[in-house]
Design an enzyme around this catalytic site. Sequence first.
Site, PDB file in Angstrom:
ATOM      1  N   LYS A   1       0.864  -1.191   0.000  1.00 43.00           N
ATOM      2  CA  LYS A   1       0.000   0.000   0.000  1.00 43.00           C
ATOM      3  C   LYS A   1       0.893   1.230   0.000  1.00 43.00           C
ATOM      4  O   LYS A   1       2.073   1.181   0.324  1.00 43.00           O
ATOM      5  CB  LYS A   1      -0.933   0.019   1.222  1.00 43.00           C
ATOM      6  CG  LYS A   1      -0.253   0.038   2.589  1.00 43.00           C
ATOM      7  CD  LYS A   1       0.182   1.412   3.064  1.00 43.00           C
ATOM      8  CE  LYS A   1       0.901   1.337   4.403  1.00 43.00           C
ATOM      9  NZ  LYS A   1       1.726   2.540   4.671  1.00 43.00           N
TER      10      LYS A   1
ATOM     11  N   ASP B   1      -1.113  -1.046  10.753  1.00 48.41           N
ATOM     12  CA  ASP B   1      -1.518  -1.066   9.342  1.00 48.41           C
ATOM     13  C   ASP B   1      -2.302  -2.323   8.965  1.00 48.41           C
ATOM     14  O   ASP B   1      -2.902  -2.375   7.895  1.00 48.41           O
ATOM     15  CB  ASP B   1      -0.287  -0.992   8.427  1.00 48.41           C
ATOM     16  CG  ASP B   1       0.410   0.349   8.467  1.00 48.41           C
ATOM     17  OD1 ASP B   1      -0.123   1.271   9.114  1.00 48.41           O
ATOM     18  OD2 ASP B   1       1.484   0.471   7.850  1.00 48.41           O
TER      19      ASP B   1
END
Length: 271
Positions: free
Chosen positions: A8, A136
């Site tokens: 990401k 995350d």
Amino acid sequence: MTIFPNAKINIGLRVISGRSDGFHNIESLFYPVGAMDALEFVPVPGGQEKDSLEITGLNPGCDSSDNTVMRALEIIREHYSIPPLRIHLHKTIPSGSGLGGGSSDAAFMLRYLNSYFSLGAETDSLSEMALQIGSDCAFFVRNVPAMVSGRGEKLEDTEISLKGKYILLVHPGIFISTAEAYSMIRPSAEGRSISEIIQEPFTSWRHSLKNDFQEAITARHPLIGELIEDIYNDGALYCSMSGSGSAVYGIFENSPDTSEYERYWTWSGPL
């Protein structure tokens, strides 16, 4: 079974305040990208009682026993019965890069253990497990673009789409620990929210959409700042460091030329 945990990027990153639990409240747009690790597991044949993890590819920055994949297996076993597994993780996403590779590996392990063994765990339950591994991790359970706040557990759908654009990822080989990065900045709630800025025309992001880590990190590691400037000079519409670094990315209208960055780890492709 083989799965492919993806990376990401952070599109903007504000560190708003410290927290009593030792984490920080942040605001960021998390956006999945196509750089991937490969993760395979199979149940161990009868007579063997222990899990095993083989890691190939890039150095994960930790021992096998401390890998996030093993942590995911340990946590899900607190709720479900999982037989011993033989696991192979091939790392292509650099560690300490701000691309979330370790978090993605763990979240994908949770998701596909749930699927493979038909455990029936709901998305919210998997997200809670993921959050025990890293801030995350919860994002990768759903793995769609999201505005992220809190320590990473608050996810809000976003209509922002970069479909049709291209991305270039460059990792200069510098490892930056999360603890090191946070020690270099001062949290602040001042300034405009990222959710507001990203509603502006894409072409204005260069001047208004910031990563709070970037100034301090580039001061300590000038190469990162030089790469950002080079990527802008190559025609990027927006360029930034991802997370707490050290990978940087550029977003382009067309497929970028990567030849200038061959001495570094790079990945490029459509968004």
